[in-house]
Motif scaffolding. Structure first.
Motif, PDB file in Angstrom:
ATOM      1  N   ASN A 146      40.932  56.344  70.336  1.00  0.00           N
ATOM      2  CA  ASN A 146      40.584  56.881  69.018  1.00  0.00           C
ATOM      3  C   ASN A 146      41.639  57.890  68.547  1.00  0.00           C
ATOM      4  O   ASN A 146      42.121  57.849  67.408  1.00  0.00           O
ATOM      5  CB  ASN A 146      39.204  57.547  69.123  1.00  0.00           C
ATOM      6  CG  ASN A 146      38.612  57.971  67.795  1.00  0.00           C
ATOM      7  OD1 ASN A 146      37.641  57.412  67.324  1.00  0.00           O
ATOM      8  ND2 ASN A 146      39.211  58.977  67.155  1.00  0.00           N
TER       9      ASN A 146
ATOM     10  N   ASN B  85      41.742  51.721  56.108  1.00  0.00           N
ATOM     11  CA  ASN B  85      42.004  53.113  55.808  1.00  0.00           C
ATOM     12  C   ASN B  85      43.441  53.435  55.442  1.00  0.00           C
ATOM     13  O   ASN B  85      43.976  54.470  55.835  1.00  0.00           O
ATOM     14  CB  ASN B  85      41.574  53.989  56.990  1.00  0.00           C
ATOM     15  CG  ASN B  85      40.099  54.263  56.908  1.00  0.00           C
ATOM     16  OD1 ASN B  85      39.667  55.031  56.051  1.00  0.00           O
ATOM     17  ND2 ASN B  85      39.333  53.614  57.755  1.00  0.00           N
TER      18      ASN B  85
ATOM     19  N   LEU C 299      41.255  48.424  68.881  1.00  0.00           N
ATOM     20  CA  LEU C 299      41.012  49.120  67.609  1.00  0.00           C
ATOM     21  C   LEU C 299      41.926  48.611  66.503  1.00  0.00           C
ATOM     22  O   LEU C 299      41.508  48.464  65.352  1.00  0.00           O
ATOM     23  CB  LEU C 299      41.204  50.633  67.788  1.00  0.00           C
ATOM     24  CG  LEU C 299      40.114  51.366  68.576  1.00  0.00           C
ATOM     25  CD1 LEU C 299      40.471  52.836  68.746  1.00  0.00           C
ATOM     26  CD2 LEU C 299      38.770  51.246  67.870  1.00  0.00           C
TER      27      LEU C 299
ATOM     28  N   GLY D 220      37.317  49.187  65.324  1.00  0.00           N
ATOM     29  CA  GLY D 220      36.930  50.353  64.519  1.00  0.00           C
ATOM     30  C   GLY D 220      37.151  50.070  63.050  1.00  0.00           C
ATOM     31  O   GLY D 220      37.035  48.930  62.609  1.00  0.00           O
ATOM     32  N   LYS D 221      37.475  51.085  62.276  1.00  0.00           N
ATOM     33  CA  LYS D 221      37.669  50.875  60.845  1.00  0.00           C
ATOM     34  C   LYS D 221      39.131  51.051  60.444  1.00  0.00           C
ATOM     35  O   LYS D 221      39.449  51.305  59.292  1.00  0.00           O
ATOM     36  CB  LYS D 221      36.778  51.832  60.061  1.00  0.00           C
ATOM     37  CG  LYS D 221      35.314  51.782  60.507  1.00  0.00           C
ATOM     38  CD  LYS D 221      34.372  52.356  59.470  1.00  0.00           C
ATOM     39  CE  LYS D 221      34.621  53.815  59.194  1.00  0.00           C
ATOM     40  NZ  LYS D 221      33.647  54.427  58.295  1.00  0.00           N
ATOM     41  N   PHE D 222      40.028  50.891  61.435  1.00  0.00           N
ATOM     42  CA  PHE D 222      41.460  51.088  61.217  1.00  0.00           C
ATOM     43  C   PHE D 222      41.978  50.348  59.979  1.00  0.00           C
ATOM     44  O   PHE D 222      42.639  50.906  59.122  1.00  0.00           O
ATOM     45  CB  PHE D 222      42.213  50.619  62.467  1.00  0.00           C
ATOM     46  CG  PHE D 222      43.710  50.647  62.363  1.00  0.00           C
ATOM     47  CD1 PHE D 222      44.400  51.840  62.536  1.00  0.00           C
ATOM     48  CD2 PHE D 222      44.432  49.487  62.117  1.00  0.00           C
ATOM     49  CE1 PHE D 222      45.792  51.873  62.464  1.00  0.00           C
ATOM     50  CE2 PHE D 222      45.814  49.515  62.036  1.00  0.00           C
ATOM     51  CZ  PHE D 222      46.492  50.709  62.208  1.00  0.00           C
TER      52      PHE D 222
ATOM     53  N   LEU E 293      47.427  55.930  62.282  1.00  0.00           N
ATOM     54  CA  LEU E 293      46.980  55.896  60.890  1.00  0.00           C
ATOM     55  C   LEU E 293      47.671  56.969  60.062  1.00  0.00           C
ATOM     56  O   LEU E 293      48.118  56.732  58.939  1.00  0.00           O
ATOM     57  CB  LEU E 293      45.475  56.155  60.824  1.00  0.00           C
ATOM     58  CG  LEU E 293      44.566  54.980  60.510  1.00  0.00           C
ATOM     59  CD1 LEU E 293      43.129  55.449  60.469  1.00  0.00           C
ATOM     60  CD2 LEU E 293      44.952  54.314  59.206  1.00  0.00           C
TER      61      LEU E 293
ATOM     62  N   VAL F  98      45.024  56.084  67.837  1.00  0.00           N
ATOM     63  CA  VAL F  98      44.995  55.299  66.606  1.00  0.00           C
ATOM     64  C   VAL F  98      44.910  56.229  65.384  1.00  0.00           C
ATOM     65  O   VAL F  98      45.457  55.930  64.323  1.00  0.00           O
ATOM     66  CB  VAL F  98      43.839  54.281  66.646  1.00  0.00           C
ATOM     67  CG1 VAL F  98      43.687  53.562  65.314  1.00  0.00           C
ATOM     68  CG2 VAL F  98      44.097  53.271  67.753  1.00  0.00           C
TER      69      VAL F  98
ATOM     70  N   GLU G 119      37.562  61.427  61.606  1.00  0.00           N
ATOM     71  CA  GLU G 119      36.879  60.548  62.567  1.00  0.00           C
ATOM     72  C   GLU G 119      36.309  59.315  61.875  1.00  0.00           C
ATOM     73  O   GLU G 119      36.233  58.241  62.453  1.00  0.00           O
ATOM     74  CB  GLU G 119      35.780  61.307  63.318  1.00  0.00           C
ATOM     75  CG  GLU G 119      36.279  62.476  64.173  1.00  0.00           C
ATOM     76  CD  GLU G 119      37.449  62.118  65.081  1.00  0.00           C
ATOM     77  OE1 GLU G 119      37.571  60.963  65.502  1.00  0.00           O
ATOM     78  OE2 GLU G 119      38.274  63.026  65.358  1.00  0.00           O
ATOM     79  N   MET G 120      35.926  59.474  60.599  1.00  0.00           N
ATOM     80  CA  MET G 120      35.340  58.342  59.875  1.00  0.00           C
ATOM     81  C   MET G 120      36.354  57.246  59.584  1.00  0.00           C
ATOM     82  O   MET G 120      35.981  56.139  59.220  1.00  0.00           O
ATOM     83  CB  MET G 120      34.713  58.823  58.573  1.00  0.00           C
ATOM     84  CG  MET G 120      33.384  59.521  58.788  1.00  0.00           C
ATOM     85  SD  MET G 120      32.732  60.068  57.209  1.00  0.00           S
ATOM     86  CE  MET G 120      32.533  58.478  56.397  1.00  0.00           C
TER      87      MET G 120
ATOM     88  N   ASP H  64      30.847  55.891  66.964  1.00  0.00           N
ATOM     89  CA  ASP H  64      30.689  54.776  67.904  1.00  0.00           C
ATOM     90  C   ASP H  64      31.894  54.604  68.826  1.00  0.00           C
ATOM     91  O   ASP H  64      31.776  53.994  69.894  1.00  0.00           O
ATOM     92  CB  ASP H  64      30.367  53.460  67.167  1.00  0.00           C
ATOM     93  CG  ASP H  64      31.438  53.081  66.150  1.00  0.00           C
ATOM     94  OD1 ASP H  64      32.292  53.934  65.835  1.00  0.00           O
ATOM     95  OD2 ASP H  64      31.417  51.945  65.664  1.00  0.00           O
TER      96      ASP H  64
ATOM     97  N   ILE I 193      38.052  55.876  61.760  1.00  0.00           N
ATOM     98  CA  ILE I 193      38.007  54.934  62.873  1.00  0.00           C
ATOM     99  C   ILE I 193      36.565  54.665  63.327  1.00  0.00           C
ATOM    100  O   ILE I 193      36.238  53.600  63.809  1.00  0.00           O
ATOM    101  CB  ILE I 193      38.864  55.467  64.044  1.00  0.00           C
ATOM    102  CG1 ILE I 193      40.334  55.522  63.592  1.00  0.00           C
ATOM    103  CG2 ILE I 193      38.726  54.608  65.290  1.00  0.00           C
ATOM    104  CD1 ILE I 193      41.244  56.308  64.479  1.00  0.00           C
ATOM    105  N   ASN I 194      35.708  55.665  63.119  1.00  0.00           N
ATOM    106  CA  ASN I 194      34.352  55.581  63.641  1.00  0.00           C
ATOM    107  C   ASN I 194      33.282  55.330  62.578  1.00  0.00           C
ATOM    108  O   ASN I 194      33.415  55.755  61.437  1.00  0.00           O
ATOM    109  CB  ASN I 194      33.979  56.911  64.305  1.00  0.00           C
ATOM    110  CG  ASN I 194      34.699  57.143  65.592  1.00  0.00           C
ATOM    111  OD1 ASN I 194      34.180  56.843  66.651  1.00  0.00           O
ATOM    112  ND2 ASN I 194      35.912  57.672  65.513  1.00  0.00           N
ATOM    113  N   ARG I 195      32.212  54.714  63.026  1.00  0.00           N
ATOM    114  CA  ARG I 195      30.972  54.714  62.294  1.00  0.00           C
ATOM    115  C   ARG I 195      30.183  55.895  62.858  1.00  0.00           C
ATOM    116  O   ARG I 195      29.808  55.903  64.037  1.00  0.00           O
ATOM    117  CB  ARG I 195      30.240  53.388  62.567  1.00  0.00           C
ATOM    118  CG  ARG I 195      29.042  53.181  61.719  1.00  0.00           C
ATOM    119  CD  ARG I 195      28.641  51.687  61.722  1.00  0.00           C
ATOM    120  NE  ARG I 195      27.276  51.575  61.237  1.00  0.00           N
ATOM    121  CZ  ARG I 195      26.193  51.649  62.017  1.00  0.00           C
ATOM    122  NH1 ARG I 195      26.310  51.767  63.317  1.00  0.00           N
ATOM    123  NH2 ARG I 195      24.984  51.572  61.471  1.00  0.00           N
TER     124      ARG I 195
END
Lengths: 418, 418
Positions: B310, B29, B18, B24-26, B317, B313, A146-147, A291, A149-151
């Motif tokens: 989420n 990563n 995303l 997000g944090k895509f 990833l 994605v 999950e981290m 988030d 993509i997520n904070r």
């Protein structure tokens, strides 16, 4: 590649059964053909008690760590001795020797998290620790996923099977704390020295591991506010139950803004009709909030031979399947400077019971409570007073209560979860 | 490697945010440095409605599938059109063209599961479908992980957000079914044609995907016994609530022995104090049971733009991180011959309400019930009779009730979960 096992206790024997005795489906789950043909087995077991029965083992018991550290056929070490210093030294030595490591040791991971991750990276090997939190619940892997993509900003859960067993039993049967602890010890659900469980060290270590991962900085065991459950009595269960609540032992951390982290491990009251209050006996539940994804919860056996061994062997499989790949998974970063903010963000009404044997006690209790909150309900019954307060910050109530304890030693209190 | 998106609806736009808008944090990563420097983006969007606003898109809207199928720069296609035939054909064409595919389409996956997995394997690409079950809950990945060590023998859960929202709302507010469905439609929680949700097709598709995976053979949508929730009335909620129960819409399958599979999708009554009955609104919960790990439960948002995006994605990833690796993950095998056994293994007391407007109805109801079970409680109130039976197999009760419906059309019944 061969595997070595450090420690042949309950979980160690479970791991041995899954890997060497083919109890699960371990042997049939390798991506590369070579491993599928002759799946890796445990060839050496470090165990200081050489009288232990390893069954029809193909491995040998060794007592000298060098037999493992200097054995080039061993590429993966599973560390399940427990305790602190020796296992820490062994894990370090294995990583330095270029061996992958899987461990369930929450004490070692929570204390030396960043150092061990760095050491693994420097030596081009992988360190996995799924079983260090939540037993068989796949929380470490899920949190990592999950981290990506997520904070993640919040973690909470029932993280200790022993205390959840004790509280569930007390709730079901109206039994007292001491007798229920003794029962748990007699059936192997609590250790002879139950301190780590009932005083919150076990939960705070798990919470420190999850919080460090999620908030990407170091939160140590000693950074976590914790309060044990040894003061709870049958009458507290009875009284809170009549108010519609169930007592649970909750670990909870919140990331506020970029770097402010609030943590607490304490008894908390959940509404009887809620998910948390229906997690019973040795089961655990862990909630994470991101988030993008919102809240996710993971429920399963937080302890026990098979469930924990399942998590350990899952880690071993993961490592064995990525060996030789060009790109190892990106290591966690734990380099954010986090501020440890205490418990001020946790708020709620409080339930308080105090012994009022001495004449002045009732006044002392009510006066103390009134300094921080208004009291909503006060019941005097026999030699005890029961108070439910207006909503108040945990930091304020905790401070008041610990001061009160100097004059009224016998008290129990718990926040009502909102 | 570039990405193409099929469909720019709610989830599609979430995925676009995303991946392309870096919500997000895509972008941070990727395990290999090349992808980290210039992380893959969506360069083409297939959307038949060309008036749709793609914001400040770097991609272009195309209406001809060939623009994607014949574009060698596109290595990954995310299929989110919904529906059946066109998306099925597109997924097939993409796999055949050597493109990895991620989809959330439960209808296509449940109908063509084995064929599509085989096609992916034959073409050396990966097909992922995490978002097809449980929205944002990481159930597909977790089930695959546990299956590496466990024989999974049971799956159950609240798998549909729309019906859970309706039942939760009815329970909270004492409202009727029709008005609550209308409310759900007005706020976008139910579709204009709610059939797939309220008649169980959505749940049975999800259950068929999970069951096929877990039991390693094909369980199709049409193999699953299903019964809708459209017969429920406010009075059923009131009556079952007074008995201490909460109505939930449950999908449930069990593997008995090696090849016998029992499935059901139907309204079920859970004790008010239980985990299941406290999963509310659009949240889902999924429980899996393995022979080593015991029971695991996963809870989270079963629908919604961000949570579902989420999961999509996350799949993307995963694929982008394993591209170029020597050993792709072993594909699922769905080649066990499973016997579809109906509902006979599900047992419990039943709650039944029947309309007794016609004079002979009361007799008809009581006589019918007595042919299969003894009646424990009978309440006649106004023009309805309420019965709670002794424990009985679901298959027997279902058969009796459907026959009874011929003479007493207005009935609702639900098994009490044990």
């Amino acid at each position: 590649m061969n595997i070595a096992l450090l420690g042949f206790g309950t979980i160690g024997s479970g791991v041995y059964e899954l890997i060497n005795l083919n109890k699960g489906k371990f042997g049939s789950n390798f991506t590369d053909l070579e491993s599928r043909k002759s799946s890796p087995v445990i060839t050496k077991v470090l165990e200081r008690d050489i009288t232990k029965d390893l069954g029809d083992s193909v491995g040998v018991v060794v007592t000298d760590p060098k037999e493992i550290l200097e054995d080039d056929s061993i590429g993966l070490v599973i560390a399940l001795m427990g305790g602190m210093d020796f296992e820490y030294e062994m894990i370090k030595a294995c990583l330095k020797a270029g061996k992958h490591v899987v461990t369930a040791n929450k004490a070692v991971i929570s204390e030396y998290f960043a150092e061990l991750l760095t050491l693994a990276e420097e030596n081009g090997v992988v360190l996995r620790y799924e079983a260090s939190v939540g037993g068989g619940i796949p929380i470490i892997g899920s949190l990592k996923e999950e981290m990506k993509i997520n904070r993640v900003t919040e973690i909470k859960g029932i993280l200790n099977g022993t205390t959840n067993f004790i509280l569930s039993k007390m709730t079901e049967e109206g039994a007292g704390f001491a007798e229920t602890l003794a029962l748990a010890q007699s059936i192997g659900f609590a250790e002879a020295d139950p301190t780590a469980d009932v005083e919150g060290y076990d939960v705070s270590r798990k919470l420190s591991i999850l919080s460090s991962m999620a908030y990407e900085g170091i939160i140590r065991d000693e950074d976590v506010y914790k309060r044990g459950i040894t003061d709870i009595r049958a009458v507290d269960i009875e009284m809170t139950s009549s108010l519609g609540y169930v007592v649970k032992y909750l670990g909870h951390s919140i990331l506020d803004g970029k770097c402010d982290v609030y943590t607490t491990v304490e008894p908390v009251l959940f509404k009887e009709v809620s998910m948390m209050s229906n997690v019973n006996s040795e089961f655990n539940i862990i909630s994470i909030t991101g988030d993008i994804i919102g809240e996710l919860q993971f429920y399963g056996k937080g302890a026990g031979k098979d469930a924990t061994a399942n998590a350990v062997v899952g880690d071993a499989l993961y490592i064995l399947n990525i060996v030789g790949e060009e790109n190892l998974p990106r290591p966690l970063r734990l380099n954010r400077n986090l501020n440890k903010m205490g418990t001020g963000l946790f708020k709620g009404k409080y339930y308080l019971r105090a012994n009022i044997d001495a004449e002045e006690n009732l006044d002392q209790v009510l006066t103390a409570v009134e300094t921080v909150a208004s009291r909503k309900t006060v019941i005097v019954n026999g030699n005890s007073v029961y108070v439910v307060t207006s909503p108040i910050a945990a930091s304020d109530f905790n401070e008041m209560a610990e001061k009160l304890r100097e004059s009224v030693p016998e008290i129990f209190y718990a926040r009502i979860y909102e």
